[in-house]
Design a protein around this motif. Sequence first.
Motif, PDB file in Angstrom:
ATOM      1  N   GLU A  12       0.776  -1.174   0.039  1.00  0.00           N
ATOM      2  CA  GLU A  12      -0.097   0.138   0.033  1.00  0.00           C
ATOM      3  C   GLU A  12       0.833   1.139  -0.072  1.00  0.00           C
ATOM      4  O   GLU A  12       0.591   2.107  -0.673  1.00  0.00           O
ATOM      5  CB  GLU A  12      -0.933  -0.021   1.378  1.00  0.00           C
ATOM      6  N   ALA A  13       1.884   1.405   0.756  1.00  0.00           N
ATOM      7  CA  ALA A  13       2.776   2.534   0.776  1.00  0.00           C
ATOM      8  C   ALA A  13       3.308   2.823  -0.229  1.00  0.00           C
ATOM      9  O   ALA A  13       3.504   3.857  -0.731  1.00  0.00           O
ATOM     10  CB  ALA A  13       3.835   2.374   2.013  1.00  0.00           C
ATOM     11  N   GLY A  14       3.764   1.681  -0.927  1.00  0.00           N
ATOM     12  CA  GLY A  14       4.835   1.956  -2.360  1.00  0.00           C
ATOM     13  C   GLY A  14       3.871   2.412  -3.269  1.00  0.00           C
ATOM     14  O   GLY A  14       3.922   3.202  -4.309  1.00  0.00           O
ATOM     15  N   VAL A  15       2.617   1.870  -3.429  1.00  0.00           N
ATOM     16  CA  VAL A  15       1.602   2.074  -4.480  1.00  0.00           C
ATOM     17  C   VAL A  15       1.038   3.595  -4.198  1.00  0.00           C
ATOM     18  O   VAL A  15       1.079   4.420  -5.465  1.00  0.00           O
ATOM     19  CB  VAL A  15       0.443   1.188  -4.421  1.00  0.00           C
ATOM     20  N   ARG A  16       0.774   3.930  -3.094  1.00  0.00           N
ATOM     21  CA  ARG A  16       0.338   5.347  -2.744  1.00  0.00           C
ATOM     22  C   ARG A  16       1.685   6.336  -3.355  1.00  0.00           C
ATOM     23  O   ARG A  16       1.412   7.241  -3.763  1.00  0.00           O
ATOM     24  CB  ARG A  16      -0.002   5.503  -1.249  1.00  0.00           C
ATOM     25  N   GLN A  17       2.969   6.029  -2.729  1.00  0.00           N
ATOM     26  CA  GLN A  17       3.774   6.806  -3.019  1.00  0.00           C
ATOM     27  C   GLN A  17       4.135   7.141  -4.754  1.00  0.00           C
ATOM     28  O   GLN A  17       4.387   7.940  -5.339  1.00  0.00           O
ATOM     29  CB  GLN A  17       5.174   6.247  -2.413  1.00  0.00           C
ATOM     30  N   LEU A  50      -6.223   7.138  -8.590  1.00  0.00           N
ATOM     31  CA  LEU A  50      -5.061   6.459  -9.220  1.00  0.00           C
ATOM     32  C   LEU A  50      -4.675   5.236  -8.450  1.00  0.00           C
ATOM     33  O   LEU A  50      -4.340   4.184  -8.540  1.00  0.00           O
ATOM     34  CB  LEU A  50      -3.960   7.275  -9.732  1.00  0.00           C
ATOM     35  N   PHE A  51      -4.297   5.672  -6.888  1.00  0.00           N
ATOM     36  CA  PHE A  51      -3.828   4.918  -5.911  1.00  0.00           C
ATOM     37  C   PHE A  51      -4.780   3.554  -5.514  1.00  0.00           C
ATOM     38  O   PHE A  51      -4.388   2.568  -5.717  1.00  0.00           O
ATOM     39  CB  PHE A  51      -3.506   5.592  -4.626  1.00  0.00           C
ATOM     40  N   PHE A  53      -7.038   2.480  -7.968  1.00  0.00           N
ATOM     41  CA  PHE A  53      -7.052   1.608  -8.989  1.00  0.00           C
ATOM     42  C   PHE A  53      -5.799   0.732  -9.136  1.00  0.00           C
ATOM     43  O   PHE A  53      -5.842  -0.349  -9.473  1.00  0.00           O
ATOM     44  CB  PHE A  53      -7.378   2.582 -10.415  1.00  0.00           C
ATOM     45  N   LEU A  54      -4.492   1.647  -8.933  1.00  0.00           N
ATOM     46  CA  LEU A  54      -3.362   0.862  -9.165  1.00  0.00           C
ATOM     47  C   LEU A  54      -3.306  -0.294  -8.163  1.00  0.00           C
ATOM     48  O   LEU A  54      -2.686  -1.366  -8.360  1.00  0.00           O
ATOM     49  CB  LEU A  54      -2.195   1.801  -8.995  1.00  0.00           C
ATOM     50  N   SER A  55      -3.629  -0.098  -6.844  1.00  0.00           N
ATOM     51  CA  SER A  55      -3.761  -1.173  -5.699  1.00  0.00           C
ATOM     52  C   SER A  55      -4.391  -2.518  -6.333  1.00  0.00           C
ATOM     53  O   SER A  55      -3.514  -3.602  -6.267  1.00  0.00           O
ATOM     54  CB  SER A  55      -4.544  -0.729  -4.620  1.00  0.00           C
ATOM     55  N   GLY A  56      -5.287  -2.292  -6.966  1.00  0.00           N
ATOM     56  CA  GLY A  56      -5.897  -3.777  -7.331  1.00  0.00           C
ATOM     57  C   GLY A  56      -5.307  -4.026  -8.949  1.00  0.00           C
ATOM     58  O   GLY A  56      -5.121  -5.309  -9.038  1.00  0.00           O
ATOM     59  N   TRP A  57      -5.013  -3.243  -9.652  1.00  0.00           N
ATOM     60  CA  TRP A  57      -4.410  -3.478 -10.989  1.00  0.00           C
ATOM     61  C   TRP A  57      -3.030  -4.132 -10.728  1.00  0.00           C
ATOM     62  O   TRP A  57      -2.604  -4.987 -11.657  1.00  0.00           O
ATOM     63  CB  TRP A  57      -4.499  -2.232 -11.927  1.00  0.00           C
ATOM     64  N   LEU A  58      -2.222  -3.668  -9.892  1.00  0.00           N
ATOM     65  CA  LEU A  58      -0.915  -4.391  -9.639  1.00  0.00           C
ATOM     66  C   LEU A  58      -0.984  -5.531  -8.630  1.00  0.00           C
ATOM     67  O   LEU A  58       0.237  -6.097  -8.315  1.00  0.00           O
ATOM     68  CB  LEU A  58      -0.173  -3.221  -9.168  1.00  0.00           C
ATOM     69  N   GLY A  59      -2.097  -6.006  -8.052  1.00  0.00           N
ATOM     70  CA  GLY A  59      -1.973  -7.110  -7.648  1.00  0.00           C
ATOM     71  C   GLY A  59      -2.683  -7.184  -6.124  1.00  0.00           C
ATOM     72  O   GLY A  59      -2.422  -8.060  -5.324  1.00  0.00           O
ATOM     73  N   GLY A  60      -2.698  -5.946  -5.692  1.00  0.00           N
ATOM     74  CA  GLY A  60      -3.397  -5.996  -4.143  1.00  0.00           C
ATOM     75  C   GLY A  60      -4.790  -5.513  -4.089  1.00  0.00           C
ATOM     76  O   GLY A  60      -5.550  -6.328  -4.941  1.00  0.00           O
ATOM     77  N   PRO A  61      -5.065  -5.187  -2.924  1.00  0.00           N
ATOM     78  CA  PRO A  61      -6.516  -5.078  -2.530  1.00  0.00           C
ATOM     79  C   PRO A  61      -7.325  -4.389  -3.740  1.00  0.00           C
ATOM     80  O   PRO A  61      -6.815  -3.159  -4.350  1.00  0.00           O
ATOM     81  CB  PRO A  61      -6.907  -4.405  -1.493  1.00  0.00           C
ATOM     82  N   GLY A 102      12.366   4.587  -7.003  1.00  0.00           N
ATOM     83  CA  GLY A 102      13.551   3.686  -6.688  1.00  0.00           C
ATOM     84  C   GLY A 102      13.176   2.288  -7.074  1.00  0.00           C
ATOM     85  O   GLY A 102      13.410   1.302  -6.692  1.00  0.00           O
ATOM     86  N   ALA A 103      12.036   2.154  -8.232  1.00  0.00           N
ATOM     87  CA  ALA A 103      11.536   0.929  -8.516  1.00  0.00           C
ATOM     88  C   ALA A 103      12.705   0.012  -9.193  1.00  0.00           C
ATOM     89  O   ALA A 103      13.593   0.528  -9.726  1.00  0.00           O
ATOM     90  CB  ALA A 103      10.542   1.045  -9.433  1.00  0.00           C
ATOM     91  N   SER A 104      12.500  -1.316  -8.846  1.00  0.00           N
ATOM     92  CA  SER A 104      13.639  -2.155  -9.385  1.00  0.00           C
ATOM     93  C   SER A 104      13.581  -2.237 -11.192  1.00  0.00           C
ATOM     94  O   SER A 104      12.593  -1.989 -11.467  1.00  0.00           O
ATOM     95  CB  SER A 104      13.483  -3.549  -8.914  1.00  0.00           C
TER      96      SER A 104
END
Length: 126
Positions: A12-17, A50-51, A53-61, A102-104
């Motif tokens: 959650e923190a990373g997606v929000r960031q 966006l946060f 939406f991305l949460s679910g789209w990226l595999g989270g809640p 700093g995404a890998s």
Amino acid sequence: MMNTPYKLLGGEAGVRQLSQELYRVMSGSAEAKTIRDMHAEDLSGVSEKLFMFLSGWLGGPNLYLQKYGTICLSTPHSKYAIGPAERDQWLACMDGALDNIGASVELKEMLKEPMFHLADVMCNRD
């Protein structure tokens, strides 16, 4: 078990960031002025959406789906003239945001094609 982009971002923190950083990059980029001008001055609401939406789209809640009951990206964007130039501006902002947080390399590669398709869906003109 495979790492999801959600996990690789730090949950959650990373997606929000990432969501917040996207709009910081957009606001600071002369090249993204066209798409920045499509947004309200206060970006907190769109950043939160966006946060979610991305949460679910990226595999989270699936926060966006839980709150709004449906996900249709093209309808809210249909009032804006979005073509390849605007799509590419958004993608450049997302690339900058991923770099800034700093995404890998693994994560950036994992997201490259799906992010393009996500942004391409918004196009409503040539």
